[in-house]
Design a protein around this motif. Structure first.
Motif, short mmCIF file in Angstrom:
data_model
loop_
_atom_site.label_atom_id
_atom_site.label_comp_id
_atom_site.label_asym_id
_atom_site.label_seq_id
_atom_site.Cartn_x
_atom_site.Cartn_y
_atom_site.Cartn_z
N ILE A 124 -4.27 -9.73 -4.55
CA ILE A 124 -3.59 -8.47 -4.90
C ILE A 124 -4.59 -7.34 -5.12
O ILE A 124 -4.21 -6.16 -5.07
CB ILE A 124 -2.69 -8.64 -6.14
N SER A 125 -5.85 -7.68 -5.31
CA SER A 125 -6.89 -6.66 -5.49
C SER A 125 -7.48 -6.21 -4.16
O SER A 125 -7.62 -5.01 -3.91
CB SER A 125 -8.00 -7.20 -6.40
N HIS A 126 -7.83 -7.15 -3.28
CA HIS A 126 -8.58 -6.83 -2.07
C HIS A 126 -7.73 -6.62 -0.82
O HIS A 126 -8.11 -5.82 0.05
CB HIS A 126 -9.60 -7.94 -1.80
N VAL A 127 -6.63 -7.32 -0.70
CA VAL A 127 -5.84 -7.22 0.53
C VAL A 127 -5.23 -5.83 0.72
O VAL A 127 -5.28 -5.28 1.83
CB VAL A 127 -4.76 -8.32 0.58
N PRO A 128 -4.64 -5.21 -0.31
CA PRO A 128 -4.07 -3.87 -0.11
C PRO A 128 -5.10 -2.86 0.42
O PRO A 128 -4.78 -2.05 1.30
CB PRO A 128 -3.58 -3.49 -1.51
N LEU A 129 -6.32 -2.91 -0.09
CA LEU A 129 -7.36 -1.99 0.36
C LEU A 129 -7.69 -2.23 1.83
O LEU A 129 -7.84 -1.27 2.61
CB LEU A 129 -8.61 -2.14 -0.49
N ALA A 130 -7.81 -3.49 2.23
CA ALA A 130 -8.10 -3.81 3.63
C ALA A 130 -6.98 -3.33 4.55
O ALA A 130 -7.23 -2.84 5.66
CB ALA A 130 -8.32 -5.31 3.79
#
Length: 364
Positions: free
Chosen positions: A253-259
């Motif tokens: 939930i931290s890294h996937v949205p940014l990618a």
């Protein structure tokens, strides 16, 4: 205006899809007689119905599918591949790249040893009876994002002038690598999905618009790994798939949205341009949190969760097979209230062992 080489003016377009969904349904109540243990090897003392109910409320999974004993990972991958070729209408001998994403090779029913020699891609080429020696088969081991990574690799080969057609398969039989004394065993399932990707000129700006890939493998590398059973009474030296569930959730939930946002930006688009998001079917609550956090990066709320088609409720998590299977079902109008039209922009996104993340922005 800068000169463009001929292959730079072409797009990578999906021209056919196929999937294999096993017939055997395994519902949550089928786990009611299991004795679950925690990762500290202590028995879980909660009532089974309570454990199962909590599991369903978090993951959204009510049932999953297991492959029949006579079929291995490469077998079900070949079925999905054959259906994709048939859907595309191409001559199978015109395929330049046969890319197969998986994580465990072939694991025969009731055996613990994995078998990946020859590669699953070579086995699938053999099963499809493709004679062309210029059709190069190879495997991708990239965790759950493997099929999306196969799409990216094929696209880059095309852009480099290496071929014009690729068959990309995601196939897995996770039911054969689970520790049945681990609650997480209820997440995993079997299945296969495939597509034919072709590099060609198009009248409209369709096909792959952009992609983005990220990897974090310092503290995160072993969030998902193979390890021994949580049940101390299991003495055979067999390893099973294991997850640090909370860490995987927090990472995703931290890294996937940014990618995903970076992928949309590379395409020169805004989140409002995205019609559907085909995200890896890992955990309903996690996927919903990823979508909410993605829109939060734009200072918005999701229009509605129907922007994210779901199959996890009845198919479970089949790793690399979840996205291509979901995509095939939507294209074939087999999921109610989920349709795509020419010109729609969609986003593929996945996260998994490694830890690896990728996303592809695609116009229908």
């Amino acid at each position: 205006m800068p000169f463009k080489r001929p292959f730079d003016m072409k797009k990578s377009i999906v021209i056919g899809t196929g999937s294999y969904i096993p017939d055997e349904k395994v519902v949550n109540d089928d786990f009611a007689d299991m004795n679950f243990f925690s990762d500290d090897f202590s028995p879980i003392t909660h009532e089974q119905h309570e454990v199962i109910s909590k599991f369903q409320s978090i993951t959204g999974i009510k049932e999953r599918r297991y492959a029949p004993a006579e079929l291995n990972t490469s077998d079900i991958g070949a079925i999905a591949a054959e259906r994709a070729i048939e859907d595309s209408g191409i001559d199978k001998e015109s395929i330049d790249h046969l890319i197969v994403a998986h994580n465990f090779g072939n694991v025969s029913k009731n055996f613990s040893q994995t078998d990946a020699v020859p590669s699953l891609a070579s086995r699938i080429k053999h099963a499809l009876k493709i004679n062309n020696p210029q059709c190069i088969p190879y495997d991708v081991l990239f965790g759950c994002p493997g099929w999306v990574q196969g799409m990216i690799q094929a696209h880059l080969f095309f852009k480099g002038g290496m071929g014009k057609r690729a068959l990309i398969v995601g196939t897995e039989t996770l039911s054969r690598v689970i520790d049945r004394h681990d609650r997480d065993s209820m997440i995993f399932s079997d299945g296969a999905g495939a597509c034919v990707l072709e590099h060609r000129e198009t009248e409209k700006d369709s096909g792959i618009l952009s992609f983005n890939v990220a990897s974090h493998a310092v503290d995160e590398a072993y969030f998902i790994k193979m390890d021994e059973s949580y049940n101390p009474a299991v003495t055979e030296r067999t390893k099973f798939i294991k997850m640090k569930g909370r860490k995987v959730y927090e990472y995703a939930i931290s890294h996937v949205p940014l990618a995903m946002k970076q992928c949309v930006e590379k395409a020169g688009l805004d989140i409002s341009d995205i019609k559907k998001i085909f995200i890896h079917q890992a955990n309903e609550k996690m996927d919903e949190a990823i979508i909410k956090n993605l829109y939060k990066l734009y200072g918005k709320k999701p229009p509605c969760m129907s922007i994210m088609p779901m199959t996890i409720h009845w198919l479970g998590n089949s790793s690399v097979a979840t996205i291509p299977t979901l995509f095939d079902l939507v294209l074939k109008n087999k999921i109610s209230d989920q349709q795509l039209e020419k010109g729609d922009v969609i986003l593929f996104a996945s996260v998994g062992a490694g830890m690896n993340i990728n996303a592809v922005c695609y116009r229908m």
